[in-house]
Design a protein around this motif. Structure first.
Motif, PDB file in Angstrom:
ATOM      1  N   GLN A   1      -9.209  11.466   6.460  1.00  8.07           N
ATOM      2  CA  GLN A   1      -8.676  12.940   6.179  1.00  8.07           C
ATOM      3  C   GLN A   1      -7.635  12.916   5.132  1.00  8.07           C
ATOM      4  N   GLY A   2      -7.477  11.581   4.577  1.00  4.62           N
ATOM      5  CA  GLY A   2      -6.559  11.705   3.332  1.00  4.62           C
ATOM      6  C   GLY A   2      -5.070  12.254   3.771  1.00  4.62           C
ATOM      7  N   LEU A   3      -4.531  11.900   5.059  1.00  2.00           N
ATOM      8  CA  LEU A   3      -3.424  12.691   5.553  1.00  2.00           C
ATOM      9  C   LEU A   3      -2.169  11.687   5.333  1.00  2.00           C
ATOM     10  N   LEU A   4      -2.421  10.549   5.013  1.00  4.13           N
ATOM     11  CA  LEU A   4      -1.087   9.525   5.021  1.00  4.13           C
ATOM     12  C   LEU A   4      -0.720   9.263   3.497  1.00  4.13           C
ATOM     13  N   ASN A   5       0.612   9.826   3.357  1.00  3.55           N
ATOM     14  CA  ASN A   5       1.162   9.645   2.087  1.00  3.55           C
ATOM     15  C   ASN A   5       0.062  10.186   0.747  1.00  3.55           C
ATOM     16  N   PRO A   6      -0.450  11.418   1.009  1.00  6.47           N
ATOM     17  CA  PRO A   6      -1.177  11.857  -0.013  1.00  6.47           C
ATOM     18  C   PRO A   6      -0.695  11.722  -1.653  1.00  6.47           C
ATOM     19  N   LYS A   7      -1.654  11.581  -2.468  1.00  6.59           N
ATOM     20  CA  LYS A   7      -1.431  11.491  -3.953  1.00  6.59           C
ATOM     21  C   LYS A   7      -0.398  10.775  -4.256  1.00  6.59           C
ATOM     22  N   LYS A   8      -0.084   9.395  -3.508  1.00  9.14           N
ATOM     23  CA  LYS A   8       0.612   8.516  -3.879  1.00  9.14           C
ATOM     24  C   LYS A   8      -0.436   7.296  -4.146  1.00  9.14           C
TER      25      LYS A   8
ATOM     26  N   SER B   1       0.856  -1.345   0.043  1.00 11.11           N
ATOM     27  CA  SER B   1      -0.101  -0.132  -0.045  1.00 11.11           C
ATOM     28  C   SER B   1       0.659   1.300  -0.237  1.00 11.11           C
ATOM     29  N   GLU B   2       1.981   1.182   0.114  1.00 18.04           N
ATOM     30  CA  GLU B   2       3.145   2.088   0.003  1.00 18.04           C
ATOM     31  C   GLU B   2       2.781   3.257   1.074  1.00 18.04           C
ATOM     32  N   GLY B   3       2.429   2.856   2.092  1.00 24.26           N
ATOM     33  CA  GLY B   3       2.317   4.046   3.329  1.00 24.26           C
ATOM     34  C   GLY B   3       0.977   4.802   3.132  1.00 24.26           C
ATOM     35  N   THR B   4      -0.011   4.338   2.152  1.00 21.58           N
ATOM     36  CA  THR B   4      -1.167   5.222   1.994  1.00 21.58           C
ATOM     37  C   THR B   4      -2.234   4.785   3.145  1.00 21.58           C
ATOM     38  N   LEU B   5      -2.028   3.567   3.668  1.00 18.60           N
ATOM     39  CA  LEU B   5      -3.253   3.292   4.574  1.00 18.60           C
ATOM     40  C   LEU B   5      -2.925   3.072   6.199  1.00 18.60           C
ATOM     41  N   GLY B   6      -1.435   3.062   6.394  1.00 15.67           N
ATOM     42  CA  GLY B   6      -0.988   2.693   7.540  1.00 15.67           C
ATOM     43  C   GLY B   6       0.641   2.879   7.397  1.00 15.67           C
ATOM     44  N   ILE B   7       1.200   3.021   8.729  1.00 17.51           N
ATOM     45  CA  ILE B   7       2.808   3.006   8.566  1.00 17.51           C
ATOM     46  C   ILE B   7       3.207   1.918   9.312  1.00 17.51           C
TER      47      ILE B   7
END
Ligand code: 2HG
Ligand code: ZN
Length: 471
Positions: free
Chosen positions: A460-467, A200-206
């Protein structure tokens, strides 16, 4: 920008845990390829999962975007930040503990910031093998490797990173910690969440820690570098090895003659290990756990049959671990050598293994038609159908003029890839470089499901946005 948040983060993470001086932040704000350079509000370097969670929670409370980062070795801008100083980088390097190695369960529990090489070395001392190997393993970190579902040299035998994943610990976009560090080989209890975060390339969680499957160490290992006339000959050679013993093939890699020329030109100490230059080369590595039988003799037999069949014109077998490492260096330094030669357009593509020769032929023709003088430098994991179809700028062309045509060049390659039912990203991920391709390649319900998952986990769309996902 974000003064109040930065103060809170300073209090939470303490001195080595936060960087705010531009010079200190610079290495975290640009990528290895030099394609992306941004400006961060701060670079966070938390030392524990709880600190990651606290930092992410604070950022969410202040509605500030977070870009997770491991070794920063990605090829597609997966950790790139914007240029407006509004985003915060969370670098995982200080989560660098090997938690447990269990040689009975054959598992490794490891934190996200441990480099792949350090993890490999640690399990080796325990007599096991972490069967994942990529060219950047000295710098790439476990968290990033899993977040991007890296593939690498041993996919042909052991699969990709996600195939080795048993359990995960993840900080969610609101700062909750999900502890899914199970080490079970069987566990049919609902959705397989760990596989949602892998890739998920850091878009859903770290990802902050993981449990990975280990394998027994091969007790006999042999490697050879072979000169081949063509990609088709390389593939026929692969079939020959498969026919003999598919389980023994640890890696089967292809390099073009031009690609190896560049390695020899740019990498100190690199030299051609064969009598004469060839149009292409194969690096094959065999390994077996059994001590019975003579793997070296088997390799020699296959190679002599390949000579007789005209598949191989010359070959060298490594005589020691050190020689094996120097053969691997010729393969693994391809990226660095290409970088030193000038601007390149990379296409990390995959097709069914049988279609690789056609891919190379047709994509080369297309690119040469499009940009006369372009230098085609394909190499990679031919045994699993993943080729790095890289293209270097014509010698007389300006780098910027060449890079201005990157989309056109990628499209020409991808057109061929699609006609062969392949993928536009085999192992490097989507990052921000390839998001524009997602609609065409993964549109319809597939992309809709991905968007819904993103909205559900990160409203909120805050994690690695636009990836990964096109906006
Ligand atoms: C490799 O296989 C890496 O060496 C890098 O995936 C590929 O530089 C590249 O294009
Ligand atoms: Zn690769």
């Amino acid at each position: 920008m974000h003064d109040e948040l930065i103060q809170k983060l300073q209090k939470t993470l303490g001195n080595p845990g936060i960087l705010t001086v531009p010079a200190d932040m610079a290495p975290y704000c640009e990528d290895w390829r030099g394609l992306y350079r941004g400006r961060a509000a701060a670079v966070l370097r938390p030392a524990t999962t709880e600190q990651v969670a606290d930092a992410v929670r604070l950022c969410a409370e202040h509605n500030v975007a977070v870009v997770p980062q491991g070794g920063n070795t990605g090829m597609v801008g997966g950790t790139a930040i914007t240029g407006d100083g509004s985003q915060i980088v969370v670098n995982l390097s200080r989560l660098n503990r090997i938690r447990t190695i269990d040689p009975i369960d054959m598992t490794l529990e490891v934190e996200a910031g441990v480099t792949l090489k350090a993890a490999q070395d640690a399990v080796e001392t325990a007599g096991c093998l972490l069967p994942l190997s990529i060219s950047s393993e000295g710098t790439a970190q476990i968290g990033g490797v899993l977040a991007v579902n890296a593939g690498g040299n041993n996919t042909v035998k052991y699969g990709n990173a996600r195939d080795l994943l048993l359990g995960l610990e993840v900080v969610l976009p609101d700062g909750q910690i999900w502890n899914g560090l199970r080490r079970l080989r069987k566990d049919n209890t609902g959705y397989c969440l760990r596989q949602l975060f892998a890739g998920s390339e850091g878009t859903l969680g770290i990802i902050t820690a993981a449990v990975m499957k280990l394998a027994p160490r091969p007790r006999q290992i042999e490697a050879a570098m072979c000169a081949v006339e063509s990609p088709q000959a390389a593939l026929d050679l692969f079939r020959k090895f498969q026919h003999h013993d598919p389980d023994a093939i640890l890696a089967f890699e292809y390099m073009s003659g031009e690609g190896l020329d560049l390695v020899i030109e740019h990498i100190p100490g690199a030299s051609l290990p064969l009598g004469a230059r060839a149009p292409g080369y194969v690096l094959v590595e065999l390994g077996v756990v059994r001590t019975s039988g003579d793997l070296r003799a088997e390799l020699e037999l296959i190679l002599s049959e390949a000579f007789e069949a005209g598949l191989v014109s010359d070959a060298v077998i490594a005589e020691s671990g050190q020689q094996r490492a120097s053969l691997w260096k010729l393969r693994e330094e391809h990226s660095e050598a290409q970088k030193r030669e000038g601007a390149s357009v990379k296409n990390d593509v995959s097709v069914p293994v049988s279609a690789v020769p056609e891919l190379l032929r047709r994509a080369s023709e297309s690119c040469e038609r499009l940009v006369p003088g372009i230098r085609v430098m394909p190499f990679g994991h031919i045994g699993d159908g993943n080729i790095h179809f890289n293209l270097l700028q014509p010698k007389e062309m300006q780098a910027s003029d060449f890079l201005a045509r990157d989309r056109e060049i990628m499209s020409a390659v991808n057109e061929v890839v699609q006609s062969l039912h392949g993928s536009f990203s085999a192992e490097h991920g989507v990052g921000c470089l390839k998001t524009p391709l997602m609609r065409h390649w993964r549109g319809g319900p597939e992309l809709e499901i991905m968007h819904r998952l993103k909205r559900a986990l990160d409203p909120q769309g805050l994690l690695n946005p636009k990836k990964v996902l096109p906006s």
